[in-house]
Design a protein around this motif. Structure first.
Motif, PDB file in Angstrom:
ATOM      1  N   ALA A  83       0.864  -1.183   0.000  1.00 24.88           N
ATOM      2  CA  ALA A  83       0.000   0.000   0.000  1.00 24.88           C
ATOM      3  C   ALA A  83       0.898   1.228   0.000  1.00 24.88           C
ATOM      4  CB  ALA A  83      -0.899  -0.010   1.226  1.00 24.88           C
ATOM      5  N   LYS A  84       0.298   2.397  -0.151  1.00 28.70           N
ATOM      6  CA  LYS A  84       1.077   3.638  -0.156  1.00 28.70           C
ATOM      7  C   LYS A  84       0.735   4.446   1.083  1.00 28.70           C
ATOM      8  CE  LYS A  84       2.729   3.602  -4.530  1.00 28.70           C
ATOM      9  NZ  LYS A  84       4.134   3.541  -4.820  1.00 28.70           N
ATOM     10  N   LEU A  85       1.742   5.044   1.682  1.00 22.51           N
ATOM     11  CA  LEU A  85       1.513   5.971   2.788  1.00 22.51           C
ATOM     12  C   LEU A  85       1.800   7.362   2.260  1.00 22.51           C
ATOM     13  CD1 LEU A  85       0.712   6.034   5.749  1.00 22.51           C
ATOM     14  CD2 LEU A  85       3.099   5.861   6.355  1.00 22.51           C
ATOM     15  N   GLY A 114       4.674  18.201  -4.270  1.00 25.19           N
ATOM     16  CA  GLY A 114       3.822  19.202  -3.620  1.00 25.19           C
ATOM     17  C   GLY A 114       4.135  19.321  -2.142  1.00 25.19           C
ATOM     18  N   GLY A 115       5.405  19.104  -1.775  1.00 26.77           N
ATOM     19  CA  GLY A 115       5.790  19.261  -0.375  1.00 26.77           C
ATOM     20  C   GLY A 115       5.589  18.022   0.470  1.00 26.77           C
ATOM     21  N   TYR A 116       5.043  16.953  -0.132  1.00 29.84           N
ATOM     22  CA  TYR A 116       4.801  15.735   0.642  1.00 29.84           C
ATOM     23  C   TYR A 116       5.542  14.555   0.043  1.00 29.84           C
ATOM     24  CZ  TYR A 116       1.089  18.140   3.129  1.00 29.84           C
ATOM     25  OH  TYR A 116       0.383  19.011   3.908  1.00 29.84           O
ATOM     26  N   PHE A 117       5.851  13.593   0.882  1.00 31.09           N
ATOM     27  CA  PHE A 117       6.543  12.388   0.429  1.00 31.09           C
ATOM     28  C   PHE A 117       5.584  11.194   0.426  1.00 31.09           C
ATOM     29  CE2 PHE A 117       9.617  15.191   2.348  1.00 31.09           C
ATOM     30  CZ  PHE A 117      10.667  15.179   1.440  1.00 31.09           C
ATOM     31  N   VAL A 118       5.951  10.173  -0.357  1.00 28.37           N
ATOM     32  CA  VAL A 118       5.148   8.953  -0.412  1.00 28.37           C
ATOM     33  C   VAL A 118       6.021   7.755  -0.048  1.00 28.37           C
ATOM     34  CG1 VAL A 118       3.771   7.459  -1.895  1.00 28.37           C
ATOM     35  CG2 VAL A 118       3.679   9.922  -2.208  1.00 28.37           C
ATOM     36  N   LEU A 119       5.503   6.883   0.814  1.00 29.35           N
ATOM     37  CA  LEU A 119       6.243   5.677   1.192  1.00 29.35           C
ATOM     38  C   LEU A 119       5.497   4.441   0.684  1.00 29.35           C
ATOM     39  CD1 LEU A 119       6.873   6.437   4.973  1.00 29.35           C
ATOM     40  CD2 LEU A 119       8.319   7.057   3.047  1.00 29.35           C
ATOM     41  N   ASP A 120       6.239   3.395   0.334  1.00 28.74           N
ATOM     42  CA  ASP A 120       5.617   2.102   0.054  1.00 28.74           C
ATOM     43  C   ASP A 120       5.554   1.313   1.349  1.00 28.74           C
ATOM     44  OD1 ASP A 120       5.548   2.824  -2.524  1.00 28.74           O
ATOM     45  OD2 ASP A 120       6.509   1.014  -3.310  1.00 28.74           O
ATOM     46  N   VAL A 121       4.404   0.696   1.615  1.00 27.05           N
ATOM     47  CA  VAL A 121       4.251  -0.092   2.836  1.00 27.05           C
ATOM     48  C   VAL A 121       3.971  -1.538   2.451  1.00 27.05           C
ATOM     49  CG1 VAL A 121       2.904  -0.413   4.931  1.00 27.05           C
ATOM     50  CG2 VAL A 121       3.339   1.888   4.074  1.00 27.05           C
TER      51      VAL A 121
END
Lengths: 170, 274
Positions: free
Chosen positions: B191-193, B234-241
């Motif tokens: 999933a993505k965080l 856009g100033g935010y990061f995405v993590l893979d979970v």
């Protein structure tokens, strides 16, 4: 007699779909939809309205056993409707004899392969995009649809080889 | 006029086709409306017994695996209990004992489950008779599974974590970072965080758990960080979970019942009205 046979086919394919095929989850991506073989094996001369109705009945029955009503039914009705046009498009050189049915042993392999492939492809692509409801992951959804087409076709051919035999001339 | 009738009679199948497709589309498009879900859930009263029989058979085949899972779960629970007795943390010492009864856990079996679609659902063998209601969380021994969408008297439909509409707030253990957990439709074990404000002290392998939520117990495990996207969007990061629960194999689940949900909703209504 024919009616009973098609009724039994309906029931057996439905059971096969919900008790066996729906349990298959290869790599979490492949769940063959072998129930559409019912629409493929209906006789050439059956009334078109009846084919469409039977397609709907089959689709909605499978829908009852999954999350959302209508997805399987929409795709099945579509291929039930497109079946006759498809037969006309494919069969350029084949003579239709009265006793023949659209099954593997009655037709040439290439004819049956095209027939099964095109209808399965239409069904699966429509089904998976109805589920996704967007083209955001277009290639992913299309890829999954293609994988499922392969699995479904494989099962259809296995079923055709095992459970059907060439019709007799009478 | 006669020509018209002839035309209609000749093309019955076309009209039939269009009518049936419209019916199907109505079914699908209305699937967000409440009434549609009632139809959907009550239709499971017909199909449910078959699915239950199938699930029983399947369970029998997978008994060995289920036993192993239970053993694993017992091991974790036992270690938790003993560690807790030896070193109760200060927080836990002074929290209100009432807190422990906020959530009640109702056990249920998964009788139908998909993972290959973009919008997946599960069907459980318990319904309103067993005091399950819509909007309850569903967890498995290893992680979260989904949210109850609607119930009939004996069955319930669960919106899977693997659904495009699913999202909950999640955080990374012991690091003051929180985000929104969603599924991007690609891989059923990941999933993505999203909406992570900084990735500075996040490492691969950090555990992701539920942030304060009304339907899931806080700090319930979800998965581990498997990839960090260092590029901010856009100033935010995405993590893979990487999810702890293998959602294609899930069979025993608990439905989480929040005993205070009625009160909370009343309060919300009050605030809204004022």
């Amino acid at each position: 007699m024919n009616k009973i046979i098609y009724g039994l086919t309906f029931l057996l394919l439905l059971l096969c779909q919900i008790l066996l095929a729906n349990n298959i989850s290869l790599w979490g991506m492949i769940t063959p939809m072998v129930y559409i073989m019912f629409i493929l094996v209906l006789p050439f001369h059956m009334s078109k309205s009846l084919v469409v109705l039977l397609g709907f009945a089959m689709g909605i029955s499978v829908d009852l056993f999954t999350g959302v009503l209508g997805q399987h039914a929409a795709a099945s009705v579509l291929i039930a409707f497109l079946r006759m046009p498809m037969i006309r498009i494919i069969s350029t050189q084949i003579k239709f004899e009265e006793h023949l049915r659209p099954i593997l042993w009655d037709m040439q392999f290439s004819w049956y392969f095209q027939y099964a492939l095109y209808l399965t492809l239409i069904h699966h692509v429509v089904f998976f995009f109805l589920d996704a409801m967007s083209f955001q992951n277009f290639f992913l959804v299309f890829g999954i649809a293609l994988l499922n087409v392969t699995a479904t076709l494989l099962l259809i051919f296995i079923f055709q080889i095992i459970f059907y035999k060439a019709s007799k001339r009478y | 006029m006669r020509n018209l009738f002839d035309f209609i009679l000749k093309n019955t199948h076309v009209f039939l086709f269009v009518a049936l497709e419209i019916i199907c589309m109505l079914f699908i498009y209305q699937s967000s409306s409440y009434r549609q879900w009632v139809i959907n859930a009550s239709s499971k009263e017909i199909s449910g017994p078959f699915l239950e029989a199938r699930a029983t058979y399947k369970e029998y085949i997978h008994l060995k695996k289920i036993n192993e899972n239970l053993q694993d779960q017992n091991r974790t629970l036992i270690s938790q209990v003993y560690n807790h007795q030896l070193h109760p943390s200060i927080e836990e010492k002074y929290t209100d004992s009432l807190q422990n009864t906020i959530f009640e856990y109702l056990k249920a079996n998964v009788i139908e489950n998909t993972t290959h679609l973009q919008n997946n659902y599960l069907i459980l063998d318990k319904g309103s008779k067993d005091s399950i209601a819509a909007d309850m969380g569903v967890i498995s021994p290893f992680g979260i599974v989904g949210i109850v969408k609607d119930v009939s008297s004996n069955f319930s439909i669960v919106l899977s974590l693997l659904h495009n509409d699913f999202s909950i707030s999640a955080k990374i253990v012991k690091k003051e970072v929180a985000g929104i957990l969603v599924w991007d439709g690609v891989n059923h074990s990941k999933a993505k965080l999203k909406n992570i404000s900084s990735v500075e002290n996040i490492r691969i392998g950090d555990t992701v758990v539920v942030q304060h939520s009304l339907i899931f117990p806080e700090n319930y495990p979800i998965g581990i960080v498997s990839k960090i996207d260092k590029q901010a969007r856009g100033g935010y990061f995405v993590l893979d979970v990487f999810l702890f629960e293998k959602l294609d194999r899930v069979n025993k689940v608990w439905v989480v019942k929040n005993n205070y949900i009625g009160q909370l909703n009343e309060l919300k209504e009050k605030v809204k009205n004022e």
